[in-house]
Scaffold this active site. Sequence first.
Site, mmCIF file in Angstrom:
data_model
loop_
_atom_site.group_PDB
_atom_site.id
_atom_site.type_symbol
_atom_site.label_atom_id
_atom_site.label_comp_id
_atom_site.label_asym_id
_atom_site.label_seq_id
_atom_site.Cartn_x
_atom_site.Cartn_y
_atom_site.Cartn_z
ATOM 1 N N TYR A 64 0.767 -1.317 -0.052
ATOM 2 C CA TYR A 64 0.044 0.021 -0.047
ATOM 3 C C TYR A 64 0.912 1.312 0.072
ATOM 4 O O TYR A 64 0.800 2.110 -1.019
ATOM 5 C CB TYR A 64 -0.883 -0.222 1.214
ATOM 6 C CG TYR A 64 -1.645 1.230 1.337
ATOM 7 C CD1 TYR A 64 -2.446 2.026 0.616
ATOM 8 C CD2 TYR A 64 -1.804 1.608 2.717
ATOM 9 C CE1 TYR A 64 -3.229 3.094 0.782
ATOM 10 C CE2 TYR A 64 -2.556 2.823 3.234
ATOM 11 C CZ TYR A 64 -3.174 3.385 2.184
ATOM 12 O OH TYR A 64 -4.003 4.730 2.260
ATOM 13 N N TYR A 192 3.920 -6.388 17.490
ATOM 14 C CA TYR A 192 4.432 -5.693 16.231
ATOM 15 C C TYR A 192 5.301 -4.292 16.594
ATOM 16 O O TYR A 192 6.272 -3.978 16.108
ATOM 17 C CB TYR A 192 3.015 -5.218 15.490
ATOM 18 C CG TYR A 192 3.161 -4.203 14.522
ATOM 19 C CD1 TYR A 192 3.638 -4.577 13.205
ATOM 20 C CD2 TYR A 192 2.582 -2.741 14.671
ATOM 21 C CE1 TYR A 192 4.067 -3.494 12.387
ATOM 22 C CE2 TYR A 192 2.679 -1.956 13.710
ATOM 23 C CZ TYR A 192 3.406 -2.205 12.508
ATOM 24 O OH TYR A 192 3.510 -1.169 11.551
HETATM 25 N N1 LIG Z 1 -0.363 1.140 6.925
HETATM 26 C C1 LIG Z 1 -0.340 1.676 8.007
HETATM 27 O O1 LIG Z 1 -1.349 2.352 8.810
HETATM 28 C C2 LIG Z 1 0.962 1.692 8.627
HETATM 29 C C3 LIG Z 1 1.132 2.587 9.790
HETATM 30 C C4 LIG Z 1 2.428 2.623 10.458
HETATM 31 C C5 LIG Z 1 3.393 1.957 9.754
HETATM 32 N N2 LIG Z 1 3.455 0.957 9.038
HETATM 33 C C6 LIG Z 1 4.381 0.595 8.055
HETATM 34 O O2 LIG Z 1 4.648 0.773 6.870
HETATM 35 C C7 LIG Z 1 5.221 -0.273 5.964
HETATM 36 C C8 LIG Z 1 4.187 -0.443 4.984
HETATM 37 O O3 LIG Z 1 2.963 -0.696 5.144
HETATM 38 P P1 LIG Z 1 1.779 -0.907 4.398
HETATM 39 O O4 LIG Z 1 0.452 -0.495 4.903
HETATM 40 O O5 LIG Z 1 2.051 -0.686 2.873
HETATM 41 O O6 LIG Z 1 1.575 -2.694 4.291
HETATM 42 P P2 LIG Z 1 1.607 -3.731 3.058
HETATM 43 O O7 LIG Z 1 1.232 -5.132 3.663
HETATM 44 O O8 LIG Z 1 0.754 -3.274 2.245
HETATM 45 O O9 LIG Z 1 3.144 -3.688 2.572
HETATM 46 C C9 LIG Z 1 4.334 -4.577 3.011
HETATM 47 C C10 LIG Z 1 4.841 -4.969 1.823
HETATM 48 O O10 LIG Z 1 5.984 -5.667 2.174
HETATM 49 C C11 LIG Z 1 6.019 -7.212 1.543
HETATM 50 N N3 LIG Z 1 6.769 -7.926 2.357
HETATM 51 C C12 LIG Z 1 6.508 -8.332 3.612
HETATM 52 N N4 LIG Z 1 7.516 -9.119 4.101
HETATM 53 C C13 LIG Z 1 8.293 -9.291 2.919
HETATM 54 C C14 LIG Z 1 9.717 -10.148 2.765
HETATM 55 N N5 LIG Z 1 10.151 -10.739 4.055
HETATM 56 N N6 LIG Z 1 10.387 -9.612 2.114
HETATM 57 C C15 LIG Z 1 10.010 -8.905 0.793
HETATM 58 N N7 LIG Z 1 8.728 -8.370 0.814
HETATM 59 C C16 LIG Z 1 7.948 -8.463 1.982
HETATM 60 C C17 LIG Z 1 4.588 -7.266 1.108
HETATM 61 O O11 LIG Z 1 4.225 -8.206 0.254
HETATM 62 C C18 LIG Z 1 3.765 -5.914 0.940
HETATM 63 O O12 LIG Z 1 3.842 -5.818 -0.370
HETATM 64 C C19 LIG Z 1 5.262 -1.355 7.198
HETATM 65 O O13 LIG Z 1 6.578 -1.368 7.353
HETATM 66 C C20 LIG Z 1 4.329 -0.960 8.328
HETATM 67 O O14 LIG Z 1 4.878 -1.447 9.335
HETATM 68 C C21 LIG Z 1 2.043 1.014 8.195
#
Ligand SMILES: NC(=O)c1ccc[n+]([C@@H]2O[C@H](COP(=O)([O-])OP(=O)(O)OC[C@H]3O[C@@H](n4cnc5c(N)ncnc54)[C@H](O)[C@@H]3O)[C@@H](O)[C@H]2O)c1
Length: 381
Positions: A64, A192
């Site tokens: 995302y 987490y």
């Molecule tokens: N969505 C939120 O509200 C939010 C809030 C705070 C922090 N975050 C952080 O932002 C980052 C992105 O979050 P997001 O919402 O886009 O999540 P998401 O799940 O859409 O994106 C994470 C991506 O990482 C990939 N991935 C996971 N493990 C992997 C690995 N071992 N090797 C390769 N690829 C891998 C997944 O396929 C996915 O495309 C994360 O680190 C999350 O902790 C998100």
Amino acid sequence: MLSKKAIKELLETTHRYPGGFVILEENNPKFVILDYKTYRNIMGENFLGDKKLKKVLVTGGAGYIGSHAGRLLVERGYDVTTFDNLSTGHREFAQGEFIEGDLADREFLDKVFSQGQFDAVMHFAASIQVEESVKNPLKYFQNNVVNGLNLLETMVRHNVKNIVFSSTCVVCAEDSPMPVTEEAETKPTNPYGETKLAFENILKTFAVAYGIKSVVLRYFNVAGASLDQTLGLDVENPSHLIPSIFNVALGKKESLTVFGEDYNTHDGTAVRDFVHVLDLAQAHQLALEYLSRQDNSVSEVFNVGSGRGYSVMEVVNASCEITGRMVRMEVGPRRPGDREEIYADVKKIKQVLGFEPKYSNLKTILQTHWAFHKKRFGDSF
Ligand SMILES: NC(=O)c1ccc[n+]([C@@H]2O[C@H](COP(=O)([O-])OP(=O)(O)OC[C@H]3O[C@@H](n4cnc5c(N)ncnc54)[C@H](O)[C@@H]3O)[C@@H](O)[C@H]2O)c1
């Protein structure tokens, strides 16, 4: 010699942005003095930065947030490689060159870095569900810490010295005074959050020991979608408030459960700070530019939010207005670990990085999120 129109525009511009001024000689501008932030503000969308860190590896870039950041970088002329195992990401979201791979695979990572000649890494890849992390902490420590270390180890080996890391306000203590600053006590209440804090701390030690420069961005609640509706949040069984509301609005879920209406807030429901994913993408580019200006190793933390809170009820009401649909609601008990109120102090990111959120108002967040959601998941009505 500048035209009268150009002189007038210059004077008006520096008047509007008090961080700069024009030196005049016999009423003709000789030169302009601007601080970096002012220059950036004036240039707005046209600012391309110095792009010393041009070649960027985006881990988790099919997800995302990473896909929005990747797209912005591509649009601004960076050379982007997306690295993702597609565990929760989507191939069609990936920007730039795409490499399917897992951070657990150290040999493959090494190959990718040997061929990539990257200047910097944006590290989004992670497991991100709080509830799941309570049931399966092993998965979270493995992916967010161990696999993250694989990435850092490979960076050290290949002399890649810059990283922007996705962290979260979840690392802050529950009783942090509002608004939450970067200095707030860190005390996560779930695995987490523990993994995110652990990686923040690892980055601090890697700055000292290996000269790895890092920016840690602590996101608040991320929502919204790209304006063209091609990128957005697509997860199975979302636990986030906004997609949950929209699933009810689309007829995919019977009703929305609001957890707690007896909080000490203006309408009794919990208050959250929402940042638009497009503004978050901007924060990442600014973080890269910041790193490119640092001569010494740094490890800096910045909050990324809008700086104001909206209650759950406000979000539900605004969603009904935007979708034109009633959302059936039930009130449930408070969830353990849910905070009453949380919103960001965004002074630091504004002052140091020049962050200016453009889309992080509730209406734009909901409109863009709804347009994407409806298109992606189809309307049952
Ligand atoms: N969505 C939120 O509200 C939010 C809030 C705070 C922090 N975050 C952080 O932002 C980052 C992105 O979050 P997001 O919402 O886009 O999540 P998401 O799940 O859409 O994106 C994470 C991506 O990482 C990939 N991935 C996971 N493990 C992997 C690995 N071992 N090797 C390769 N690829 C891998 C997944 O396929 C996915 O495309 C994360 O680190 C999350 O902790 C998100």
